[in-house]
Design a protein around this motif. Structure first.
Motif, PDB file in Angstrom:
ATOM      1  N   LEU A 194       0.771  -1.159  -0.016  1.00  0.00           N
ATOM      2  CA  LEU A 194       0.138   0.024   0.063  1.00  0.00           C
ATOM      3  C   LEU A 194       0.931   1.204  -0.112  1.00  0.00           C
ATOM      4  O   LEU A 194       0.592   2.325  -0.454  1.00  0.00           O
ATOM      5  CB  LEU A 194      -0.803  -0.121   1.226  1.00  0.00           C
ATOM      6  N   ILE A 195       1.986   1.215   0.799  1.00  0.00           N
ATOM      7  CA  ILE A 195       2.916   2.425   0.801  1.00  0.00           C
ATOM      8  C   ILE A 195       3.460   2.631  -0.599  1.00  0.00           C
ATOM      9  O   ILE A 195       3.546   3.853  -1.322  1.00  0.00           O
ATOM     10  CB  ILE A 195       4.118   2.186   1.912  1.00  0.00           C
ATOM     11  N   LEU A 196       3.791   1.470  -1.298  1.00  0.00           N
ATOM     12  CA  LEU A 196       4.195   1.479  -2.672  1.00  0.00           C
ATOM     13  C   LEU A 196       3.503   2.248  -3.689  1.00  0.00           C
ATOM     14  O   LEU A 196       3.571   3.106  -4.504  1.00  0.00           O
ATOM     15  CB  LEU A 196       4.804   0.255  -3.179  1.00  0.00           C
ATOM     16  N   PHE A 197       1.895   1.695  -3.280  1.00  0.00           N
ATOM     17  CA  PHE A 197       1.073   2.303  -4.334  1.00  0.00           C
ATOM     18  C   PHE A 197       0.859   3.589  -3.993  1.00  0.00           C
ATOM     19  O   PHE A 197       0.391   4.368  -4.933  1.00  0.00           O
ATOM     20  CB  PHE A 197      -0.330   1.296  -3.892  1.00  0.00           C
ATOM     21  N   ALA A 198       1.004   4.046  -2.853  1.00  0.00           N
ATOM     22  CA  ALA A 198       0.725   5.583  -2.307  1.00  0.00           C
ATOM     23  C   ALA A 198       1.777   6.412  -2.992  1.00  0.00           C
ATOM     24  O   ALA A 198       1.717   7.424  -3.769  1.00  0.00           O
ATOM     25  CB  ALA A 198       0.925   5.658  -0.827  1.00  0.00           C
ATOM     26  N   LEU A 199       2.992   5.800  -3.266  1.00  0.00           N
ATOM     27  CA  LEU A 199       4.119   6.480  -3.842  1.00  0.00           C
ATOM     28  C   LEU A 199       3.888   6.705  -5.210  1.00  0.00           C
ATOM     29  O   LEU A 199       3.975   7.671  -5.754  1.00  0.00           O
ATOM     30  CB  LEU A 199       5.539   6.054  -3.617  1.00  0.00           C
ATOM     31  N   ILE A 200       3.556   5.611  -5.925  1.00  0.00           N
ATOM     32  CA  ILE A 200       3.406   5.490  -7.440  1.00  0.00           C
ATOM     33  C   ILE A 200       2.168   6.549  -7.760  1.00  0.00           C
ATOM     34  O   ILE A 200       2.322   7.083  -8.877  1.00  0.00           O
ATOM     35  CB  ILE A 200       3.111   4.026  -7.661  1.00  0.00           C
ATOM     36  N   SER A 201       1.315   6.448  -6.870  1.00  0.00           N
ATOM     37  CA  SER A 201       0.034   7.343  -7.257  1.00  0.00           C
ATOM     38  C   SER A 201       0.187   8.631  -7.187  1.00  0.00           C
ATOM     39  O   SER A 201      -0.029   9.370  -8.104  1.00  0.00           O
ATOM     40  CB  SER A 201      -1.262   6.894  -6.274  1.00  0.00           C
ATOM     41  N   CYS A 202       0.734   9.086  -6.279  1.00  0.00           N
ATOM     42  CA  CYS A 202       1.085  10.661  -6.083  1.00  0.00           C
ATOM     43  C   CYS A 202       2.079  10.987  -7.146  1.00  0.00           C
ATOM     44  O   CYS A 202       1.992  12.159  -7.584  1.00  0.00           O
ATOM     45  CB  CYS A 202       1.719  10.874  -4.499  1.00  0.00           C
ATOM     46  N   LEU A 203       3.172  10.166  -7.433  1.00  0.00           N
ATOM     47  CA  LEU A 203       4.071  10.505  -8.554  1.00  0.00           C
ATOM     48  C   LEU A 203       3.438  10.904  -9.984  1.00  0.00           C
ATOM     49  O   LEU A 203       3.489  11.720 -10.469  1.00  0.00           O
ATOM     50  CB  LEU A 203       5.179   9.613  -8.623  1.00  0.00           C
ATOM     51  N   PHE A 204       2.588   9.736 -10.193  1.00  0.00           N
ATOM     52  CA  PHE A 204       1.851   9.777 -11.528  1.00  0.00           C
ATOM     53  C   PHE A 204       0.832  10.795 -11.683  1.00  0.00           C
ATOM     54  O   PHE A 204       0.240  10.998 -12.789  1.00  0.00           O
ATOM     55  CB  PHE A 204       1.765   8.103 -12.066  1.00  0.00           C
ATOM     56  N   ILE A 205       0.032  10.824 -10.374  1.00  0.00           N
ATOM     57  CA  ILE A 205      -0.961  12.088 -10.581  1.00  0.00           C
ATOM     58  C   ILE A 205      -0.364  13.238 -10.679  1.00  0.00           C
ATOM     59  O   ILE A 205      -1.035  14.177 -11.477  1.00  0.00           O
ATOM     60  CB  ILE A 205      -1.853  11.968  -9.238  1.00  0.00           C
ATOM     61  N   HIS A 206       0.637  13.629 -10.135  1.00  0.00           N
ATOM     62  CA  HIS A 206       1.363  15.137 -10.525  1.00  0.00           C
ATOM     63  C   HIS A 206       1.745  14.939 -11.736  1.00  0.00           C
ATOM     64  O   HIS A 206       1.714  16.075 -12.393  1.00  0.00           O
ATOM     65  CB  HIS A 206       2.702  14.922  -9.416  1.00  0.00           C
ATOM     66  N   SER A 207       2.327  14.092 -12.348  1.00  0.00           N
ATOM     67  CA  SER A 207       2.778  14.166 -13.742  1.00  0.00           C
ATOM     68  C   SER A 207       1.498  14.212 -14.446  1.00  0.00           C
ATOM     69  O   SER A 207       1.806  14.896 -15.641  1.00  0.00           O
ATOM     70  CB  SER A 207       3.565  12.754 -14.184  1.00  0.00           C
ATOM     71  N   SER A 208       0.644  13.353 -14.388  1.00  0.00           N
ATOM     72  CA  SER A 208      -0.781  13.517 -15.326  1.00  0.00           C
ATOM     73  C   SER A 208      -1.185  14.884 -15.236  1.00  0.00           C
ATOM     74  O   SER A 208      -1.783  15.209 -16.309  1.00  0.00           O
ATOM     75  CB  SER A 208      -1.573  12.251 -14.892  1.00  0.00           C
ATOM     76  N   SER A 209      -1.345  15.604 -14.243  1.00  0.00           N
ATOM     77  CA  SER A 209      -1.804  16.598 -14.061  1.00  0.00           C
ATOM     78  C   SER A 209      -1.155  18.007 -14.435  1.00  0.00           C
ATOM     79  O   SER A 209      -1.770  19.187 -14.383  1.00  0.00           O
ATOM     80  CB  SER A 209      -2.382  16.930 -12.675  1.00  0.00           C
TER      81      SER A 209
END
Length: 405
Positions: free
Chosen positions: A13-28
């Motif tokens: 879950l911590i890895l998913f949280a890091l991946i999520s935040c990184l690529f949400i930032h990149s996408s937006s």
């Protein structure tokens, strides 16, 4: 009381949280598409979600059963109120009236939390039915299925009218394994399964042999938004506007090649890239390797959940685990499938990675149930009890019938 939560699951879950935040930032950040601080909100959602997950993990079986019906009633009431709520607090988004708009908080989607309510109520219904000591017959099995239908169908009809067919698919994926392991005779399940199979086969035949009838009568009964998505999936070149999101998502994934373009270097415009199509950003920037890593992480998470399901000592907890596994496995398959054009776009998010408060919070609450199941069978080994329960479908039913005779 100290909660011994599963460290492997929490690591994923911590890895998913890091991946999520990184690529949400990149996408937006590219194309000037959005102006909201999505990363900050996602971090806040994750913090709240971990708190909720811990709170659910602390609940024992008696407490879970005790809150099942009240929680179900509250969610159904919120769904009903949503129908009549004014647009000032329930504005339609993408042609669907599925959210409450709450100042300073954001949007709240009741249908996401109906998953949690369904799990508890249906598992409790099945367990209660199987512990009555009655001899199992086709009539008793039909009565169990009828009770489940009475509970699940009315809220599903409300969600369908929003419209949100993607959420209905998730409910179905969650309920099927629960019913399969409920102890209902497999012959009866085979007959019931035959009905939708025949219906779907008939629709496929009509589509290929009587396409005009399919277009006028079958698609004509759906909302314009649903028809647009189906046409975009079936005829991507004839309905280029409807298929635009899918084609762009597939283009983004394809241009990522093996190793990707690099972080923040996504240059293919995809609508809703930070939500439903977050996987296209991951694959574009990290390539096949990065996409494969994400899929492997999902597999490891599901594998760990299966481990806890197989160790569950009660039918109630085993059914909950089976439902969660079915739900998340289908949701992952559906989201990634629609980003590569394999499946139609349904608005289903990618668990733990897509931006969205309600989806993330509800999924972390489901993981809290998995932690609670782990705690229940861990403590069970140190309890002195004469109670014996077999958790796997027909075996449970056969033992129950033997005692009743």
């Amino acid at each position: 009381m100290k909660i011994q939560m599963d460290r492997q699951i929490n690591t994923y879950l911590i890895l998913f949280a890091l991946i999520s935040c990184l690529f949400i930032h990149s996408s937006s950040t590219n194309f000037g598409q959005y102006s909201g601080a999505f990363v900050v909100k996602q971090i806040i959602f994750y913090c709240i979600g971990f708190v909720l997950m811990y709170a659910v993990a602390r609940l024992d079986l008696k407490q879970l059963k005790k809150i099942s019906w009240p929680f179900y009633a509250v969610i159904v009431l919120l769904l009903i109120v949503l129908i009549f709520a004014p647009e000032s607090i329930a504005r339609p988004i993408n042609h669907a009236k599925s959210w409450y708009q709450i100042k300073l908080i954001g949007t709240f989607q009741p249908s996401e939390f109906l998953k949690f309510a369904y799990l508890l109520v249906v598992a409790k219904l099945i367990e209660s039915h199987n512990t009555k000591g009655q001899v199992q017959t086709y009539i008793t099995d039909l009565w169990l299925l009828t009770k489940i239908a009475i509970v699940v169908i009315p809220p599903m009809l409300i969600v369908y009218k929003q419209p949100d067919t993607g959420m209905l698919m998730l409910y179905t994926a969650m309920l099927i394994p629960m019913i399969y392991f409920s102890g209902v005779k497999k012959q009866l399940l085979a007959i019931i399964t035959l009905i939708p199979t025949v219906i779907l086969s008939t629709i496929v035949i009509i589509y290929f042999r009587f396409n005009s009838f399919f277009t006028e009568k079958i698609l004509g009964g759906l909302s314009p938004h649903q028809v647009s998505r189906i046409n975009g999936w079936l005829h991507p070149f004839e309905f280029s506007d409807s298929a635009f999101q899918t084609k762009q998502g597939l283009l983004a994934i394809g241009t990522g090649l093996l190793g990707g373009k690099g972080y923040l270097r996504n240059n293919v415009y995809v609508p809703e890239k930070h939500t439903d199509f977050i996987f296209s950003t991951i694959a574009e920037e990290t390539g096949f390797i990065g996409g494969a890593v994400v899929i492997v992480l999902f597999f490891l998470l599901l594998h760990r959940m299966v481990f806890h399901a197989l160790h569950a000592k009660k039918q109630f907890t085993f059914l909950i685990a089976a439902g969660i596994i079915g739900l998340l496995a289908f949701q992952i398959f559906q989201n990634i499938g629609m980003t590569i054009g394999l499946l139609p776009v349904t608005g289903v998010t990618l668990p733990f990675l897509s931006y969205g408060g309600s989806s993330l919070l509800s999924n972390l609450m489901l993981i809290g149930l998995i932690h609670a199941i782990k705690l229940s069978y861990s403590s069970y080994m140190f309890q002195n009890t004469d109670e014996k329960e077999v958790r796997f479908g027909d075996e449970f039913t056969r033992e129950k019938n033997a005692h009743s005779i």
